[in-house]
Each structure stands twice: as C-alpha cells, then as structure tokens.
Enzyme design. Structure first.
Site, PDB file in Angstrom:
ATOM      1  N   ASP A 150     -20.877  -4.744  43.044  1.00 16.16           N
ATOM      2  CA  ASP A 150     -22.163  -4.266  42.939  1.00 16.16           C
ATOM      3  C   ASP A 150     -22.585  -3.758  41.642  1.00 16.16           C
ATOM      4  O   ASP A 150     -21.461  -3.738  40.754  1.00 16.16           O
ATOM      5  CB  ASP A 150     -22.455  -3.390  43.977  1.00 16.16           C
ATOM      6  CG  ASP A 150     -21.367  -2.328  44.314  1.00 16.16           C
ATOM      7  OD1 ASP A 150     -21.168  -1.744  43.209  1.00 16.16           O
ATOM      8  OD2 ASP A 150     -21.338  -2.081  45.484  1.00 16.16           O
ATOM      9  N   LYS A 172     -28.093  -4.164  43.289  1.00 12.46           N
ATOM     10  CA  LYS A 172     -29.479  -4.141  43.081  1.00 12.46           C
ATOM     11  C   LYS A 172     -29.444  -4.061  41.353  1.00 12.46           C
ATOM     12  O   LYS A 172     -28.882  -3.057  40.817  1.00 12.46           O
ATOM     13  CB  LYS A 172     -29.894  -2.880  43.543  1.00 12.46           C
ATOM     14  CG  LYS A 172     -29.834  -2.784  44.990  1.00 12.46           C
ATOM     15  CD  LYS A 172     -30.508  -1.565  45.227  1.00 12.46           C
ATOM     16  CE  LYS A 172     -30.124  -1.106  46.811  1.00 12.46           C
ATOM     17  NZ  LYS A 172     -29.667   0.199  47.378  1.00 12.46           N
ATOM     18  N   MET A 285     -26.026  10.725  44.064  1.00 10.38           N
ATOM     19  CA  MET A 285     -27.247  10.189  44.051  1.00 10.38           C
ATOM     20  C   MET A 285     -28.346  11.009  43.951  1.00 10.38           C
ATOM     21  O   MET A 285     -29.148  11.108  44.708  1.00 10.38           O
ATOM     22  CB  MET A 285     -27.477   9.300  45.436  1.00 10.38           C
ATOM     23  CG  MET A 285     -26.599   7.837  45.585  1.00 10.38           C
ATOM     24  SD  MET A 285     -26.833   7.312  46.932  1.00 10.38           S
ATOM     25  CE  MET A 285     -25.221   8.063  47.691  1.00 10.38           C
TER      26      MET A 285
HETATM   27  C1  SAM Z   1     -23.871   4.620  46.384  1.00 12.95           C
HETATM   28  S1  SAM Z   1     -23.225   5.858  45.381  1.00 12.95           S
HETATM   29  C2  SAM Z   1     -21.465   5.417  45.469  1.00 12.95           C
HETATM   30  C3  SAM Z   1     -20.208   6.323  45.317  1.00 12.95           C
HETATM   31  C4  SAM Z   1     -19.019   5.735  45.459  1.00 12.95           C
HETATM   32  N1  SAM Z   1     -18.490   5.032  46.463  1.00 12.95           N
HETATM   33  C5  SAM Z   1     -18.015   6.952  44.822  1.00 12.95           C
HETATM   34  O1  SAM Z   1     -16.845   7.028  45.952  1.00 12.95           O
HETATM   35  O2  SAM Z   1     -17.833   7.425  43.860  1.00 12.95           O
HETATM   36  C6  SAM Z   1     -23.500   6.166  44.005  1.00 12.95           C
HETATM   37  C7  SAM Z   1     -23.321   7.290  43.433  1.00 12.95           C
HETATM   38  O3  SAM Z   1     -22.343   7.751  43.023  1.00 12.95           O
HETATM   39  C8  SAM Z   1     -22.141   8.633  41.733  1.00 12.95           C
HETATM   40  N2  SAM Z   1     -21.400   7.956  40.914  1.00 12.95           N
HETATM   41  C9  SAM Z   1     -20.801   6.658  40.820  1.00 12.95           C
HETATM   42  N3  SAM Z   1     -20.529   6.274  39.507  1.00 12.95           N
HETATM   43  C10 SAM Z   1     -20.304   7.574  38.733  1.00 12.95           C
HETATM   44  C11 SAM Z   1     -19.914   7.872  37.674  1.00 12.95           C
HETATM   45  N4  SAM Z   1     -19.362   6.899  36.930  1.00 12.95           N
HETATM   46  N5  SAM Z   1     -20.410   8.969  36.935  1.00 12.95           N
HETATM   47  C12 SAM Z   1     -21.076   9.746  37.577  1.00 12.95           C
HETATM   48  N6  SAM Z   1     -21.734   9.454  38.947  1.00 12.95           N
HETATM   49  C13 SAM Z   1     -21.086   8.450  39.367  1.00 12.95           C
HETATM   50  C14 SAM Z   1     -23.694   9.033  41.473  1.00 12.95           C
HETATM   51  O4  SAM Z   1     -24.260  10.021  41.916  1.00 12.95           O
HETATM   52  C15 SAM Z   1     -24.307   7.779  41.922  1.00 12.95           C
HETATM   53  O5  SAM Z   1     -25.699   7.787  42.325  1.00 12.95           O
END
Ligand code: SAM
Length: 370
Positions: A150, A172, A285
């Site tokens: 994704d 998305k 998020m």
């Molecule tokens: C649908 S969630 C998925 C989280 C993911 N499964 C995890 O364990 O990090 C998506 C959110 O994770 C956070 N996120 C994911 N990657 C990130 C990154 N490289 N830097 C900062 N926030 C991140 C953000 O808040 C984003 O909106």
C-alpha cells in the site's frame, strides 16, 4: 595457524551453524577476514530455524521413502521445502508444521496431492528506511511470487523483493479511494489459492493500526496458511530517529499509541485516559486532527505547556520534525508539510534531538541579540 596455509595441514572454515544445517566458508587460507564477512552475509540469509526444518525432515525421511505412490520422495520434499510446511517450521510453529507434514504423507500415500494453497505472509515494512526491515521480512520478500503493498510502503523496501515477483498496489493514491478491504482480502485469498507465495506488505507493523487483524481473520476463514512477520512501527522508528525516549525513568512510565481516525460508529477517543503527566502519547493519523488532539488533551488536564512534537516522514530521506508546546500543536503540524506524521505529547519530547537543537538555536539568538 589460521592465516598461514603454509604452516597448516587443514583449513578452518568460517561456520554458519544452524543445528543440522551447517555452511562452511573457506578461502584456502587466503583471507579469514573475507570468510568471516561472507559468513555474516550468509547468516542474514539463512533462516534461524532452518536446522529445525532439517530435523523435522530427518524424522520423517523413512516414512516418505516408504510412500507407495507416483510421487517421488525428491518431488515430495521439494514441495515441502517450497510450501506452507516449511513456512510454518521456519516461523516457529513446529507442531503445526509436523501435523501438516504427517497429513501430506498420508495424502501422498493415497496417491493424491495436498492442496496447492500457498502461504500469505503479512509483513511489516517498517516506517520507510529499508534497513529497518527484519531479517525474516527480507527472507520472505526474496522468496515471494507476488507482493501486495500500500501507499505507506517506501519504494526502497519494495526494491528488496525478489526481482521477478509481481508487485500489486492495493493502497490509496492521493484523492482516489482505495480498492477497499474486502477486495484486498479477496485478492490475497485468490493468489494463495493459485498456489503462490504471497507477501502482503504493510507500512510499520501489520498489527498496529494496519488492519492486519482483519486480513488475518479473512485468510484464516478461507483456510489459507498465514504467517505474520512483525515490523518496526512508526512510533518506534520515528522516536529512534529523533532521539526521543518514549519512556524514561520516573518521568514517563507509560506510552500510549492512539489513532486520531476512528472507524465509523466507534466511540470517541477518551482523552481523560491520557491525562496522566507521566504518559507519553503518540498519535497516529493525527496530522489533520492536531486541533482536536490539542483540545482533547488540554481539556483532560494536560498542561498547555507540555512538550510536543510532530514527526513527519520518519526514517525517510525527507524526514522533518517540529517541536514546541502542546497548545502550539496545530502550528507544528502545519510546519512539517505532508504526512505520514505522528504527533507526540509528553515531557520526554524535551529530551529529543530536535528539541535540544531548537533550544540551542534559541540560546544563540539571545546571545546574538545581546
Ligand atoms: C494506517 S496507519 C499505519 C501504521 C503502521 N501500521 C505502523 O505500525 O506504523 C498510518 C499512520 O502511521 C503513521 N506513520 C506511518 N509511517 C510513518 C512515518 N514514516 N513517519 C511518521 N508517521 C508514520 C502516520 O501517523 C500515518 O498516518
């Protein structure tokens, strides 16, 4: 004499030792250092439990050799090694692997073939930096026939997949809706039923705000073997990068991961549960919800002056952060540009590298002005 072949009558190879499986690397005494380097590389490629798989195969060798059927033992073992039985053994589910092997022997004895259903690996891709992949994630990526990924999966991570693995985007794109969870589940099941080794790559960890639980249940319900490979969740990757300890003796005894995006019909976030000043709050998020987060936490009793950070695109080349006070959270969120981003609130933020850099800059400005 390890590095003097002229004084030696035999060679000490560098050894990768996994029980029944041993790999020896020799350079005919030319360079033990080179052999050691090579061993380190091979160590990362050979699954830790390969010896357990070999031991399992050894226990069943005679029974397989005695199968009276058209399938040869060589072909039988090849299928075991390339299929779900080995996947189970290598992921530590030895009882299940043994049960599946016994069933496969029985089925082969009746002249039939086990169903060809492939394994689905739900793999955590980490927050972006490909070097944060776990060894197991790397191993399964390099064995994959097809990879579903994704929008949170960084290009560098995808590049680590087997060169000729098919890559299917199921996320998305900006402004466009995704294909939906039901459709993703259906595609995973379909690929597994076609006998393919499927990797479902998910940003961070599959079980942290990643809907990995739903995919696991859908696959279980369809009778597809599933192996979950954890990943570094964004909070851990971003905190490490920012030098921000999420807990700290006597200052932060609790850390809470919370999502600012609730599913439809879910109860609103109970901010009062996060009021304790020794709790570090990490909000996923939340970039577009910074005002709600600020208002919720302050209304719950957190001091408006509590240190806060927004960590955007953590562990990626364009990572950016902004630090300040809780009551400045919306401005901090606006300052970092695009997501993905985390909001972090708690006293430990004042120990982070960006905070210390900001404080040093402010002190230098004061000195300049004087
Ligand atoms: C649908 S969630 C998925 C989280 C993911 N499964 C995890 O364990 O990090 C998506 C959110 O994770 C956070 N996120 C994911 N990657 C990130 C990154 N490289 N830097 C900062 N926030 C991140 C953000 O808040 C984003 O909106």
């Amino acid at each position: 004499v390890v590095d003097r072949p002229d004084l030696s009558s035999f060679i000490f190879p560098a050894i990768v030792d996994r029980g029944e499986v041993v790999v020896a690397i020799g350079t005919a005494g030319a360079s033990p250092v080179l052999a050691r380097r090579l061993r380190e590389r091979i160590e990362s490629l050979v699954p830790a439990r390969i010896g357990e798989l070999a031991a399992l195969m050894s226990r069943y060798r005679c029974r397989v050799a005695a199968i009276k059927s058209t399938i040869s033992p060589r072909l039988f073992w090849q299928r075991v090694i390339d299929g779900p039985i080995a996947d189970l053994a290598l992921s530590g589910r030895s009882r299940e692997a043994e049960g599946a092997l016994a069933r496969a022997i029985e089925t082969a004895g009746r002249g039939r073939r086990e169903s060809e259903t492939g394994t689905v690996f739900l793999v955590g891709a980490g927050p972006g930096d490909p070097d944060l992949l776990t060894l197991r994630a790397l191993q399964v990526l390099q064995d994959a026939d097809i990879v579903f990924y994704d929008e949170l999966v960084a290009a560098g991570v995808l590049e680590r997949a087997r060169r000729d693995a098919e890559r299917v985007f199921v996320g998305k794109r900006r402004g466009a809706p995704g294909i939906g969870q039901g459709e993703i589940n259906r595609k995973l099941v379909q690929a597994a039923h076609a006998g393919r080794r499927v990797v479902r790559l998910k940003g961070g960890d599959p079980f942290v705000f990643g809907r990995g639980g739903e995919e696991l249940e859908a696959l279980r319900a369809a009778g597809v073997p599933v192996v979950v490979v954890p990943g570094v969740t964004a909070a851990l990757g971003c905190a490490a990068e920012a030098g921000l300890p999420l807990t700290y003796r006597s200052e932060a005894s609790r850390v809470t991961f919370v999502t600012a995006q609730q599913a439809k019909g879910a109860a609103p976030i109970d901010w009062s549960a996060l009021a304790d000043r020794t709790t570090t709050v990490v909000i996923y998020m939340g970039l577009a919800e910074a005002e709600t987060v600020r208002d919720g936490l302050i209304a719950a009793g957190r001091a408006p002056s509590t240190p806060a950070a927004v960590l955007a695109r953590g562990t990626r080349p364009d990572a950016q952060s902004a630090v300040g006070r809780l009551d400045e959270l919306p401005a901090l969120a606006a300052a970092v540009g695009e997501g993905p981003a985390l909001l972090v609130v708690g006293n430990v933020v004042a120990r982070s590298t960006p905070w210390l850099a900001e404080a040093a800059r402010a002190a230098a400005d004061v000195q300049d002005a004087a």
